[in-house]
Design an enzyme around this catalytic site. Sequence first.
Site, PDB file in Angstrom:
ATOM      1  N   THR A 165       0.837  -1.205   0.000  1.00 31.55           N
ATOM      2  CA  THR A 165       0.000   0.000   0.000  1.00 31.55           C
ATOM      3  C   THR A 165       0.869   1.251   0.000  1.00 31.55           C
ATOM      4  OG1 THR A 165      -1.584   1.284   1.302  1.00 31.55           O
ATOM      5  CG2 THR A 165      -0.245  -0.245   2.523  1.00 31.55           C
ATOM      6  N   TYR A 185      -2.842  -1.209  10.560  1.00 33.51           N
ATOM      7  CA  TYR A 185      -2.986  -1.981   9.310  1.00 33.51           C
ATOM      8  C   TYR A 185      -1.846  -1.638   8.345  1.00 33.51           C
ATOM      9  CZ  TYR A 185      -3.930  -2.098   4.399  1.00 33.51           C
ATOM     10  OH  TYR A 185      -3.748  -2.228   3.049  1.00 33.51           O
ATOM     11  N   HIS A 186      -1.637  -0.333   8.102  1.00 38.15           N
ATOM     12  CA  HIS A 186      -0.581   0.056   7.156  1.00 38.15           C
ATOM     13  C   HIS A 186       0.791  -0.403   7.658  1.00 38.15           C
ATOM     14  CE1 HIS A 186      -3.802   2.959   5.840  1.00 38.15           C
ATOM     15  NE2 HIS A 186      -3.288   2.718   4.654  1.00 38.15           N
ATOM     16  N   LYS A 208       1.752  -3.833   6.711  1.00 37.26           N
ATOM     17  CA  LYS A 208       2.247  -3.934   5.331  1.00 37.26           C
ATOM     18  C   LYS A 208       3.727  -3.577   5.260  1.00 37.26           C
ATOM     19  CE  LYS A 208      -1.726  -4.480   2.830  1.00 37.26           C
ATOM     20  NZ  LYS A 208      -2.009  -5.162   1.568  1.00 37.26           N
TER      21      LYS A 208
HETATM   22  N1  USQ Z   1     -11.322  10.158   4.559  1.00 37.00           N
HETATM   23  C1  USQ Z   1     -12.192  11.244   4.690  1.00 37.00           C
HETATM   24  N2  USQ Z   1     -13.519  10.975   4.817  1.00 37.00           N
HETATM   25  C2  USQ Z   1     -14.028   9.708   4.824  1.00 37.00           C
HETATM   26  C3  USQ Z   1     -13.131   8.608   4.683  1.00 37.00           C
HETATM   27  C4  USQ Z   1     -11.800   8.875   4.558  1.00 37.00           C
HETATM   28  O1  USQ Z   1     -11.787  12.398   4.681  1.00 37.00           O
HETATM   29  O2  USQ Z   1     -15.239   9.567   4.959  1.00 37.00           O
HETATM   30  C5  USQ Z   1      -9.892  10.420   4.362  1.00 37.00           C
HETATM   31  C6  USQ Z   1      -8.988   9.652   5.312  1.00 37.00           C
HETATM   32  O3  USQ Z   1      -8.833  10.355   6.521  1.00 37.00           O
HETATM   33  C7  USQ Z   1      -7.719   9.525   4.489  1.00 37.00           C
HETATM   34  C8  USQ Z   1      -8.215   9.425   3.042  1.00 37.00           C
HETATM   35  O4  USQ Z   1      -9.552   9.924   3.073  1.00 37.00           O
HETATM   36  O5  USQ Z   1      -6.930  10.663   4.599  1.00 37.00           O
HETATM   37  C9  USQ Z   1      -8.217   8.042   2.468  1.00 37.00           C
HETATM   38  O6  USQ Z   1      -8.959   7.194   3.307  1.00 37.00           O
HETATM   39  P1  USQ Z   1      -9.494   5.750   2.823  1.00 37.00           P
HETATM   40  O7  USQ Z   1     -10.369   5.231   3.930  1.00 37.00           O
HETATM   41  O8  USQ Z   1     -10.048   5.824   1.446  1.00 37.00           O
HETATM   42  O9  USQ Z   1      -8.128   4.943   2.701  1.00 37.00           O
HETATM   43  P2  USQ Z   1      -7.208   4.191   3.765  1.00 37.00           P
HETATM   44  O10 USQ Z   1      -7.791   4.089   5.128  1.00 37.00           O
HETATM   45  O11 USQ Z   1      -5.849   4.776   3.676  1.00 37.00           O
HETATM   46  O12 USQ Z   1      -7.166   2.707   3.226  1.00 37.00           O
HETATM   47  C10 USQ Z   1      -7.566   2.323   1.906  1.00 37.00           C
HETATM   48  C11 USQ Z   1      -7.780   0.815   1.931  1.00 37.00           C
HETATM   49  C12 USQ Z   1      -6.457   0.136   2.282  1.00 37.00           C
HETATM   50  C13 USQ Z   1      -5.384   0.583   1.287  1.00 37.00           C
HETATM   51  C14 USQ Z   1      -5.267   2.106   1.297  1.00 37.00           C
HETATM   52  C15 USQ Z   1      -4.305   2.663   0.278  1.00 37.00           C
HETATM   53  O13 USQ Z   1      -8.792   0.479   2.885  1.00 37.00           O
HETATM   54  O14 USQ Z   1      -6.635  -1.277   2.276  1.00 37.00           O
HETATM   55  O15 USQ Z   1      -4.138   0.011   1.642  1.00 37.00           O
HETATM   56  O16 USQ Z   1      -6.555   2.674   0.982  1.00 37.00           O
HETATM   57  S1  USQ Z   1      -3.462   4.081   0.870  1.00 37.00           S
HETATM   58  O17 USQ Z   1      -4.442   5.015   1.411  1.00 37.00           O
HETATM   59  O18 USQ Z   1      -2.696   4.665  -0.187  1.00 37.00           O
HETATM   60  O19 USQ Z   1      -2.600   3.615   1.947  1.00 37.00           O
END
Ligand code: USQ
Length: 383
Positions: free
Chosen positions: A144, A181-182, A185
């Site tokens: 990720t 979680y991250h 990874k």
């Molecule tokens: N966010 C909001 N509002 C929401 C949901 C999320 O502002 O209602 C923000 C979060 O705080 C974050 C961003 O949007 O800053 C992305 O959140 P996300 O829930 O889309 O992504 P994340 O929790 O990081 O995890 C998801 C997947 C995970 C994958 C990751 C890729 O669930 O399995 O590894 O995306 S990454 O984000 O590049 O690490």
Amino acid sequence: MKILILGADGYLGWPTMMHFAKQGHEVYGIDDYSRRLIAMQTSSEALMPNPNLEDRAKLFNEVSGLNLQCRIGDLKDFRLFESVFSEFKPDAVIHYAEQPSAPYSLKGYEEAHYTLKNNLEVTHNLLWAVIKYAPDCHIVKLGTMGEYGTPNIDIEEGWLDIEHKGRKHKFLYPRQAGSLYHTTKVLDTDLMWFYVRTFNLKVTDLMQGPVYGLSTSETDLDERLLPNFHYDDIFGTLVNRFLVQAVAGIPLTVYGKGGQIRGYLNLKDTLQCVDLATNNPAKEGELKIYNQLTETFSVNQLADKVKKVGDQMGLGVEIKPIPNPRKEAEDHYYNPTHTGLIELGLQPNYLTDDVLVSMLEQVLKYKNAIVVDKIMPRVKWNK
Ligand code: USQ
């Protein structure tokens, strides 16, 4: 090729199963249904009904004539790997079999412990299965982008050349993740790098950003083949959540200042990337790393895009920032390199207005199934 897919019932695993079968490969998928179980335990069920893995495989066979082999079992048990590797002898393994939710991993001790144990044990078992039973097998592991965190310098593709006191060395790019979680990874990456340099394994690590969408060439064949599309605070990723919120008439939940930038990609592009990685394997003793994203957006930019298109469709979308439940930078530099997969031939499907319209139209068909209670954040670690 004989392709083994771990986590075959997941948001990415299921479309990947169908994709590789369509490309003419022999496909075998394993899943322990842990995502379905956690979804039930936390009231985070997906928007559309998803038949179980074996029923989906039968449905896919009916509409395409293609065969998918499936097995339900827990990959923390090494005996399952031993049995599958001696029966199937894969040329490549696609490893998605991890607890993928940052909020779930910080819900409490039990959830944190489960995430750590599951993710590391499955990765470690896979590495040993390859060492013992299929040393030529190529592992394609889903990492990720969140492993890197949000450093104040450009993010390179996996590695960084360091010059220190007149001497040079190439290291894994520094990682500092924002959730447990991250962090699992990050630990996976270290495990893989150790076994690659010690046992000459062939591994590709795909550093993927948040994925959106539900349409692929195969899911379009029949509504019952759609992936599990989550909009809850546990499994829902940002764009998918915003689409459902727009349809349900709930203000878009921007966390904090909304300046958090991530690298996003369409589900169709996940399939392209995994396909390209599988068809261009790492060499013996090589850990190849690609940054798997097609474009970067802040949360605010995505909210504005969904609002603009939603309003044109008459949905009357509102945006309402709420206190950030996560501990993360809300205003930061972000410039990840992502040329490796493009050089291999990736043709991105960007997040255009048309793509947003078609996703909103899909979600509108299920408007009555949206459960509003699943939307607001229920897990907080920004104390
Ligand atoms: N966010 C909001 N509002 C929401 C949901 C999320 O502002 O209602 C923000 C979060 O705080 C974050 C961003 O949007 O800053 C992305 O959140 P996300 O829930 O889309 O992504 P994340 O929790 O990081 O995890 C998801 C997947 C995970 C994958 C990751 C890729 O669930 O399995 O590894 O995306 S990454 O984000 O590049 O690490």
